[in-house]
Design a protein around this motif. Structure first.
Motif, PDB file in Angstrom:
ATOM      1  N   LYS A  75       0.882  -1.010   0.234  1.00  0.00           N
ATOM      2  CA  LYS A  75       0.050  -0.040   0.185  1.00  0.00           C
ATOM      3  C   LYS A  75       0.955   1.192  -0.021  1.00  0.00           C
ATOM      4  CE  LYS A  75      -4.177  -1.738   1.792  1.00  0.00           C
ATOM      5  NZ  LYS A  75      -4.812  -1.786   0.366  1.00  0.00           N
ATOM      6  N   PRO A  76       0.587   2.260  -0.614  1.00  0.00           N
ATOM      7  CA  PRO A  76      -0.730   2.616  -1.743  1.00  0.00           C
ATOM      8  C   PRO A  76      -0.504   2.053  -2.945  1.00  0.00           C
ATOM      9  CG  PRO A  76       0.678   4.741  -1.226  1.00  0.00           C
ATOM     10  CD  PRO A  76       1.361   3.397  -0.570  1.00  0.00           C
ATOM     11  N   LEU A  77       0.543   1.318  -3.295  1.00  0.00           N
ATOM     12  CA  LEU A  77       1.050   0.807  -4.435  1.00  0.00           C
ATOM     13  C   LEU A  77       0.053   0.100  -5.232  1.00  0.00           C
ATOM     14  CD1 LEU A  77       4.764   0.762  -4.288  1.00  0.00           C
ATOM     15  CD2 LEU A  77       3.632   2.666  -5.063  1.00  0.00           C
ATOM     16  N   ASP A  78      -0.851  -0.390  -4.570  1.00  0.00           N
ATOM     17  CA  ASP A  78      -1.904  -1.227  -5.010  1.00  0.00           C
ATOM     18  C   ASP A  78      -3.111  -0.513  -5.908  1.00  0.00           C
ATOM     19  OD1 ASP A  78      -2.698  -0.060  -2.712  1.00  0.00           O
ATOM     20  OD2 ASP A  78      -3.873  -2.029  -2.165  1.00  0.00           O
ATOM     21  N   ASP A  79      -2.910   0.826  -5.575  1.00  0.00           N
ATOM     22  CA  ASP A  79      -4.091   1.644  -6.250  1.00  0.00           C
ATOM     23  C   ASP A  79      -3.401   2.086  -7.720  1.00  0.00           C
ATOM     24  OD1 ASP A  79      -5.587   3.610  -6.971  1.00  0.00           O
ATOM     25  OD2 ASP A  79      -5.789   4.726  -5.218  1.00  0.00           O
ATOM     26  N   PRO A  80      -4.193   1.692  -8.467  1.00  0.00           N
ATOM     27  CA  PRO A  80      -3.783   2.201 -10.012  1.00  0.00           C
ATOM     28  C   PRO A  80      -3.378   3.637 -10.181  1.00  0.00           C
ATOM     29  CG  PRO A  80      -5.592   0.657 -10.280  1.00  0.00           C
ATOM     30  CD  PRO A  80      -5.460   1.137  -8.633  1.00  0.00           C
ATOM     31  N   LYS A  81      -4.165   4.600  -9.553  1.00  0.00           N
ATOM     32  CA  LYS A  81      -4.124   5.976  -9.625  1.00  0.00           C
ATOM     33  C   LYS A  81      -2.450   6.371  -9.031  1.00  0.00           C
ATOM     34  CE  LYS A  81      -8.612   7.597  -9.323  1.00  0.00           C
ATOM     35  NZ  LYS A  81      -9.685   8.075  -8.699  1.00  0.00           N
ATOM     36  N   VAL A  82      -2.285   5.845  -7.918  1.00  0.00           N
ATOM     37  CA  VAL A  82      -0.734   6.194  -7.462  1.00  0.00           C
ATOM     38  C   VAL A  82       0.294   5.634  -8.493  1.00  0.00           C
ATOM     39  CG1 VAL A  82       0.831   5.257  -5.656  1.00  0.00           C
ATOM     40  CG2 VAL A  82      -1.493   5.867  -5.163  1.00  0.00           C
ATOM     41  N   ARG A  83      -0.146   4.365  -9.099  1.00  0.00           N
ATOM     42  CA  ARG A  83       1.053   3.915  -9.950  1.00  0.00           C
ATOM     43  C   ARG A  83       0.959   4.929 -11.341  1.00  0.00           C
ATOM     44  NH1 ARG A  83      -1.348  -1.421  -8.614  1.00  0.00           N
ATOM     45  NH2 ARG A  83      -2.349  -1.343 -10.749  1.00  0.00           N
ATOM     46  N   GLN A  84      -0.155   5.515 -11.538  1.00  0.00           N
ATOM     47  CA  GLN A  84      -0.152   6.206 -12.871  1.00  0.00           C
ATOM     48  C   GLN A  84       0.368   7.484 -12.420  1.00  0.00           C
ATOM     49  OE1 GLN A  84      -4.266   6.928 -13.964  1.00  0.00           O
ATOM     50  NE2 GLN A  84      -4.355   4.985 -15.134  1.00  0.00           N
ATOM     51  N   ALA A  85       0.377   7.872 -11.202  1.00  0.00           N
ATOM     52  CA  ALA A  85       1.052   9.327 -10.812  1.00  0.00           C
ATOM     53  C   ALA A  85       2.505   9.056 -10.871  1.00  0.00           C
ATOM     54  CB  ALA A  85       0.544   9.500  -9.421  1.00  0.00           C
ATOM     55  N   LEU A  86       3.171   7.639 -10.339  1.00  0.00           N
ATOM     56  CA  LEU A  86       4.633   7.723 -10.636  1.00  0.00           C
ATOM     57  C   LEU A  86       5.003   7.786 -11.958  1.00  0.00           C
ATOM     58  CD1 LEU A  86       4.994   4.640  -7.958  1.00  0.00           C
ATOM     59  CD2 LEU A  86       4.904   6.949  -7.580  1.00  0.00           C
ATOM     60  N   ASN A  87       4.077   7.190 -12.871  1.00  0.00           N
ATOM     61  CA  ASN A  87       4.408   7.354 -14.353  1.00  0.00           C
ATOM     62  C   ASN A  87       4.801   8.646 -14.827  1.00  0.00           C
ATOM     63  OD1 ASN A  87       4.720   4.575 -16.045  1.00  0.00           O
ATOM     64  ND2 ASN A  87       3.405   4.030 -14.426  1.00  0.00           N
ATOM     65  N   TYR A  88       3.669   9.289 -14.472  1.00  0.00           N
ATOM     66  CA  TYR A  88       3.686  10.876 -15.168  1.00  0.00           C
ATOM     67  C   TYR A  88       4.576  11.758 -14.197  1.00  0.00           C
ATOM     68  CZ  TYR A  88      -0.948  10.267 -17.543  1.00  0.00           C
ATOM     69  OH  TYR A  88      -2.092   9.585 -18.435  1.00  0.00           O
ATOM     70  N   ALA A  89       5.096  11.310 -13.444  1.00  0.00           N
ATOM     71  CA  ALA A  89       6.221  12.128 -12.804  1.00  0.00           C
ATOM     72  C   ALA A  89       7.499  12.265 -13.230  1.00  0.00           C
ATOM     73  CB  ALA A  89       6.175  11.847 -10.999  1.00  0.00           C
ATOM     74  N   ILE A  90       7.850  11.052 -13.937  1.00  0.00           N
ATOM     75  CA  ILE A  90       9.119  10.900 -14.401  1.00  0.00           C
ATOM     76  C   ILE A  90       9.428  11.561 -15.902  1.00  0.00           C
ATOM     77  CG2 ILE A  90      10.793   9.101 -15.182  1.00  0.00           C
ATOM     78  CD1 ILE A  90       9.850   9.057 -12.239  1.00  0.00           C
ATOM     79  N   ASP A  91      10.380  12.410 -15.929  1.00  0.00           N
ATOM     80  CA  ASP A  91      10.651  13.186 -17.348  1.00  0.00           C
ATOM     81  C   ASP A  91      11.537  12.070 -18.070  1.00  0.00           C
ATOM     82  OD1 ASP A  91      11.523  14.702 -19.263  1.00  0.00           O
ATOM     83  OD2 ASP A  91      12.272  16.197 -17.960  1.00  0.00           O
ATOM     84  N   LYS A  92      10.825  11.202 -18.903  1.00  0.00           N
ATOM     85  CA  LYS A  92      11.711  10.256 -19.687  1.00  0.00           C
ATOM     86  C   LYS A  92      12.426  10.875 -20.682  1.00  0.00           C
ATOM     87  CE  LYS A  92       7.690   8.121 -18.373  1.00  0.00           C
ATOM     88  NZ  LYS A  92       6.505   8.849 -18.023  1.00  0.00           N
ATOM     89  N   ALA A  93      12.327  12.125 -21.165  1.00  0.00           N
ATOM     90  CA  ALA A  93      13.044  12.832 -22.195  1.00  0.00           C
ATOM     91  C   ALA A  93      14.181  13.228 -21.515  1.00  0.00           C
ATOM     92  CB  ALA A  93      12.281  13.870 -23.151  1.00  0.00           C
ATOM     93  N   GLY A  94      13.921  13.488 -20.390  1.00  0.00           N
ATOM     94  CA  GLY A  94      15.373  14.169 -19.483  1.00  0.00           C
ATOM     95  C   GLY A  94      16.026  12.845 -19.513  1.00  0.00           C
ATOM     96  N   ILE A  95      15.680  11.685 -18.986  1.00  0.00           N
ATOM     97  CA  ILE A  95      16.572  10.629 -18.891  1.00  0.00           C
ATOM     98  C   ILE A  95      17.370  10.406 -20.227  1.00  0.00           C
ATOM     99  CG2 ILE A  95      16.535   8.067 -18.531  1.00  0.00           C
ATOM    100  CD1 ILE A  95      14.252   8.570 -16.712  1.00  0.00           C
ATOM    101  N   VAL A  96      16.660  10.246 -21.304  1.00  0.00           N
ATOM    102  CA  VAL A  96      17.243  10.084 -22.731  1.00  0.00           C
ATOM    103  C   VAL A  96      18.517  11.110 -22.939  1.00  0.00           C
ATOM    104  CG1 VAL A  96      17.001  10.213 -25.124  1.00  0.00           C
ATOM    105  CG2 VAL A  96      15.294   9.027 -23.635  1.00  0.00           C
ATOM    106  N   LYS A  97      18.135  12.347 -22.560  1.00  0.00           N
ATOM    107  CA  LYS A  97      19.138  13.481 -22.721  1.00  0.00           C
ATOM    108  C   LYS A  97      20.571  13.263 -21.813  1.00  0.00           C
ATOM    109  CE  LYS A  97      19.261  18.574 -23.475  1.00  0.00           C
ATOM    110  NZ  LYS A  97      18.544  19.694 -23.280  1.00  0.00           N
ATOM    111  N   SER A  98      20.171  13.155 -20.577  1.00  0.00           N
ATOM    112  CA  SER A  98      21.105  13.093 -19.685  1.00  0.00           C
ATOM    113  C   SER A  98      21.943  11.800 -19.337  1.00  0.00           C
ATOM    114  CB  SER A  98      20.561  13.938 -18.301  1.00  0.00           C
ATOM    115  OG  SER A  98      19.630  12.842 -17.739  1.00  0.00           O
ATOM    116  N   VAL A  99      21.145  10.787 -19.496  1.00  0.00           N
ATOM    117  CA  VAL A  99      21.768   9.471 -19.289  1.00  0.00           C
ATOM    118  C   VAL A  99      22.455   8.922 -20.520  1.00  0.00           C
ATOM    119  CG1 VAL A  99      21.610   7.190 -18.413  1.00  0.00           C
ATOM    120  CG2 VAL A  99      20.462   9.049 -17.209  1.00  0.00           C
ATOM    121  N   PHE A 100      21.688   8.978 -21.713  1.00  0.00           N
ATOM    122  CA  PHE A 100      21.907   8.181 -22.872  1.00  0.00           C
ATOM    123  C   PHE A 100      22.486   9.344 -24.009  1.00  0.00           C
ATOM    124  CE2 PHE A 100      18.786   5.680 -20.767  1.00  0.00           C
ATOM    125  CZ  PHE A 100      19.517   4.442 -20.726  1.00  0.00           C
ATOM    126  N   ALA A 101      22.990  10.611 -23.659  1.00  0.00           N
ATOM    127  CA  ALA A 101      23.413  11.762 -24.457  1.00  0.00           C
ATOM    128  C   ALA A 101      22.479  12.080 -25.468  1.00  0.00           C
ATOM    129  CB  ALA A 101      24.931  11.158 -25.234  1.00  0.00           C
TER     130      ALA A 101
END
Lengths: 330, 547
Positions: free
Chosen positions: B282-308
């Motif tokens: 708990k509270p990761l059993d709630d899909p809303k929390v899991r969706q929130a975690l997904n939206y909070a990650i800047d994936k483009a930022g990861i591509v830029k900074s980790v993978f040049a």
């Protein structure tokens, strides 16, 4: 009335002294070999305990992260990893006694078959590197001590400090890009021809020489300040004879100890050099086997590394006796 | 009986979404002769049943061939089998084999040999056996006809048989030398015969003059040097000691791309990074929390900074990567990736789930005032995994979640992530999943299905959803490709609602090759098919490479 010797052994013929020395030497070598066997067995026991104390399942690593549990279990059974620890230990040690170090978990080849050639390759790299390090450090150390506080001494000291401060992987990669990529004088990876030896041996040997030079210099400065050197100088003995015959011989004892200890360092450094220059040695193999939890192979690698180290220490002791005959009778 | 053309057309459909093979793969007028020197990495045995790593496949695929193959364009082609048919109840797939083929040791290749290999795989539990789930037995119906008998229909069988590790080795050699023998000397029907091998140093393959595909291969030999250090691999390529280096660091790509003697090729792999979410806590059993975690990650930022910016690609669908059968672009219109970075949306989802900053300390709490604190596990391994984990930690902290990042040693990490639901101690863990067979069956049935909870399968999230399970089972059994693709799409749509993991970018594969090498194929699974390559000798000489 003639002189009566206080010790009857003084009247023994000179050959007895030689026999006595030989006997002491043989006894020391025998003792060392017995020590090697016990140390080896103790080491294997320690490694066995260590590997089973740390987390990580070898069967899981063999099967892969995503493998189902029934597959992992079948690997445990096939490799004997499901047996009680004591059974695994006694089986392993019984096999080791017969020279069977088991099969690598991953390649399924006998450990001895894998480790043997690798040990030889590492020994070659370490031996050539040590030879280079000793030669360079003796020459530079003697020069530095002879020209104490002279620009020559300062130049050599600068070389030593740069060498000590620069890690092998930095000098190695710089050498690769300079001599391998840009100038294309030397091959980069492998150990096929004599040219393949130059960069790894030079990188490892010169790094070691940098440290040795400082120590040789200090020992030589100490020796050159002794009374017997002053006496020799006053008798008009040429300077090169004073340095290389009188002072160096006296400075050799700590230097030999230093070289002996340095070889252990060279073996450690060889693991890094082996990775950079793709040298198929034992160090690289050991690192890989530890990361993959290949227990039989890791045990084999560490065991033979330790044996090599003990053997080198034995050689150092023998050299000690050669350099200082007083030690021979102890 | 249904002809294989139906399957081939489905493969072609899938291929339409795939990336094309490297441009130099289509170079004309191949030349014969020469030795291709490659860098490789073989940490394990060479026996296909015990090594499913891309590095292992790179080695044994020169000698060992499959019934069917998946080429660089990701279309399934006949290989040792010339055609196949499926029974009406879809529980029996029969292959007609090419005739007149011999293994390198002289053993004739026939139905008996093929049946032996797969029956042995089932009996001895070869590492790929989970991909043959539902396969009961394999029978030799005649000299050149072999049948696969299934307990339940499996649409994944054909693509799985194209997986390089399922290649057919000589039964005679296997019986004589065992796995250990073939582990250092692989004997198959392939274009090259393995003649030399020194563990940790190199493997040498010489041209098979009796190869059954007339006119092939072009090279006299392939030498694979095992070079674990990536900087050394690149330096050896630049100096001309080798013809190809794989796994080129992202930050080296711009420099190497300017070299006129080198070609640098980057293609999306089949590996997608993701953060395991323990769906039972708990509270990761709630899909809303899991969706929130997904939206909070800047994936483009990861591509830029980790993978040049070049080492990874933003994911377009959950779990599936471009090229996997049934893949579809599941991004919201105008967005660069699924769950495109939107911190406000993440915060509002978290608020809906009962978490918001109630005391002004910038961290969210529930109604009882308990802050949301999670444990994120990672390891210092792979391509930038640790750096990604650090970024995930910082992104989640911006959302108001306290994240305790723990770095575990690789083997410990693997063991800790292999525990069942009661023993698992993580909230979040950074991993990557790969679909080497380019078929969705494995992710659907083995990575996300309720029956695949660890330790039985690879569902580390302990995710359970009746709808995704139902769709996965339907897709597993469906023979009609259009219907199957529909189930896969619905399954992905449901995953987006459920968000069982945090979806991250898909990693790219990068190789650098000398410009005189043509025809080699770098496959998205990470394997390199050097057996189809040829060397432009004049160009090689011009570059001063004399070896």
């Amino acid at each position: 009335m003639g002189f009566v010797s206080p010790d009857p052994r003084d009247n023994l013929p000179a050959t007895w002294e030689g026999q006595k020395t030989g006997l002491a030497m043989a006894r020391m070598i025998l003792n060392r070999f017995i020590f090697m066997i016990f140390a080896g067995l103790l080491l294997l026991t320690f490694l066995f305990c260590l590997f089973h104390a740390i987390p990580g399942d070898p069967a899981r690593l063999i099967a892969g992260d995503s493998a189902p549990e029934n597959l992992v279990q079948s690997i445990r059974v096939a490799y004997g990893l499901d047996q009680p620890l004591m059974t695994q230990y006694t089986t392993y040690m019984a096999k080791v006694m017969t020279g069977d170090f088991g099969l690598s978990n991953f390649s399924r080849q006998p450990v001895l078959q894998i480790v043997g050639p690798r040990l030889l390759n590492t020994a070659k790299l370490a031996a050539w590197s040590m030879l280079l390090a000793m030669t360079v450090s003796l020459i530079l150390g003697c020069l530095s001590a002879t020209y104490w506080n002279h620009p020559v001494d300062r130049g050599i000291t600068a070389f030593s400090l740069v060498g000590i401060c620069t890690p092998i992987f930095v000098t190695g990669i710089l050498a690769i890009y300079l001599f391998g990529v840009h100038l294309r004088w030397l091959p980069i990876g492998g150990m096929t021809t004599w040219k393949h030896y130059i960069m790894p041996v030079a990188t490892l040997g010169l790094a070691q020489a940098a440290g040795f030079t400082r120590m040789v210099r200090a020992c030589m400065i100490d020796a050159l300040g002794r009374d017997f050197v002053t006496t020799a100088r006053s008798k008009g003995v040429p300077e090169h004879v004073i340095v290389f015959k009188h002072a160096l011989r006296n400075a050799l004892l700590p230097i030999i100890t230093l070289f002996g200890l340095g070889l252990g360092h060279t073996l450690g450094g060889a693991a890094v050099a082996e990775s950079i220059f793709n040298w198929p040695g034992l160090g690289r193999l050991m690192v890989d086997s530890i990361l993959t939890r290949d227990l039989p192979l890791t045990q084999g690698c560490i065991f033979f590394f330790a044996m090599l180290f003990i053997l080198v220490n034995l050689i150092v002791d023998l050299l000690y006796r050669w350099a200082d005959p007083r030690m021979a009778n102890e | 009986m249904k002809a294989y053309s139906r399957i081939a057309s489905a493969a072609a459909l899938a291929a339409s979404t795939f990336l094309s093979a490297p441009s130099w793969a289509q170079d004309a007028k191949p030349q014969y002769g020469g030795e291709l020197v490659l860098t490789g990495q073989l940490d394990k045995t060479m026996f296909p049943g015990r090594n499913t790593d891309a590095g292992g496949m790179d080695v044994y695929l020169n000698s060992c061939e499959n019934l069917v193959e998946m080429t660089g364009d990701r279309v399934i082609h006949p290989m040792l089998a010339k055609s196949w048919t499926t029974s009406a109840d879809q529980k029996k797939v029969t292959f007609k084999l090419n005739e007149g083929i011999q293994f390198h040791d002289g053993t004739p290749f026939n139905a008996e040999a093929a049946a032996f290999v797969y029956n042995e795989a089932l009996a001895k539990k070869f590492l790929y056996v989970s991909l043959l789930e539902g396969l009961e037995k394999v029978t030799a119906d005649s000299e050149y006809e072999v049948s696969f008998h299934l307990t339940t229909p499996s649409a994944a069988l054909i693509p799985n048989l194209a997986y390089r590790t399922m290649c057919i080795f000589s039964p005679t050699a296997y019986k004589a030398k065992g796995e250990e023998g073939l582990g250092s000397n692989i004997i198959g029907t392939g274009p090259f015969i393995q003649t030399e091998y020194t563990k940790g140093e190199y493997a040498l393959f010489k041209r098979n003059d009796k190869y059954w595909q007339k006119g092939k291969p072009y090279l006299d030999s392939i030498r694979i040097l095992f070079v674990p250090d990536v900087s050394t691999r690149v330096a050896m390529l630049e100096s001309g000691e080798v013809d190809r280096a794989f796994g080129v660091p992202d930050f080296d790509v711009p420099r190497l791309s300017t070299e006129s003697t080198l070609k640098v090729n980057t293609l999306p792999s089949l590996q997608q990074y993701y953060v395991v979410i323990n769906n039972l806590t708990k509270p990761l059993d709630d899909p809303k929390v899991r969706q929130a975690l997904n939206y909070a990650i800047d994936k483009a930022g990861i591509v830029k900074s980790v993978f040049a910016g070049t080492g990874a690609t933003l994911s377009q669908a959950p779990t599936l990567t471009p090229g996997v059968f049934g893949f579809a672009d599941m991004r919201e219109p105008g967005k660069d990736t699924i769950f495109a970075f939107d911190l406000n949306k993440a915060k509002s989802l978290l608020k809906e789930a009962g978490y918001e900053d109630r005391n002004g300390d910038k961290f969210v709490e529930n109604a009882q005032g308990t802050p949301l604190s999670l444990k994120l596990w990672t390891r210092k391994s792979g391509k930038g995994e640790y750096q990604i984990a650090q970024l995930v930690q910082s992104f989640l902290e911006k959302l108001g979640i306290k994240v305790e990042l723990t770095v575990l040693e690789s083997a410990t990490f693997s063991a800790s992530l292999s525990l069942g639901p009661k023993e698992a101690k993580y909230d979040l863990a950074l991993l990557g999943w790969t679909i080497p067979t380019a078929d969705p069956d494995e992710p659907m049935m083995y990575m996300t299905h309720t029956k695949a909870w660890k330790p039985a399968g690879a569902n580390r999230m302990f995710f359970s959803n009746p709808e995704t399970d139902r769709l996965a089972e339907l897709a597993h059994a469906e023979g009609d490709e259009t219907k199957r693709a529909g189930y896969v799409r619905s399954w992905m749509a449901e995953l987006l609602k459920q968000a069982p993991v945090i979806y991250l970018p898909t990693s790219n594969l990068t190789e650098a090759v000398r410009t005189y090498v043509h025809g080699g194929q770098y496959l998205p699974a990470g394997t390199y098919v050097g057996s189809s390559a040829w060397i432009d000798q004049a160009e090689k000489k011009k570059q001063g490479i004399t070896r």
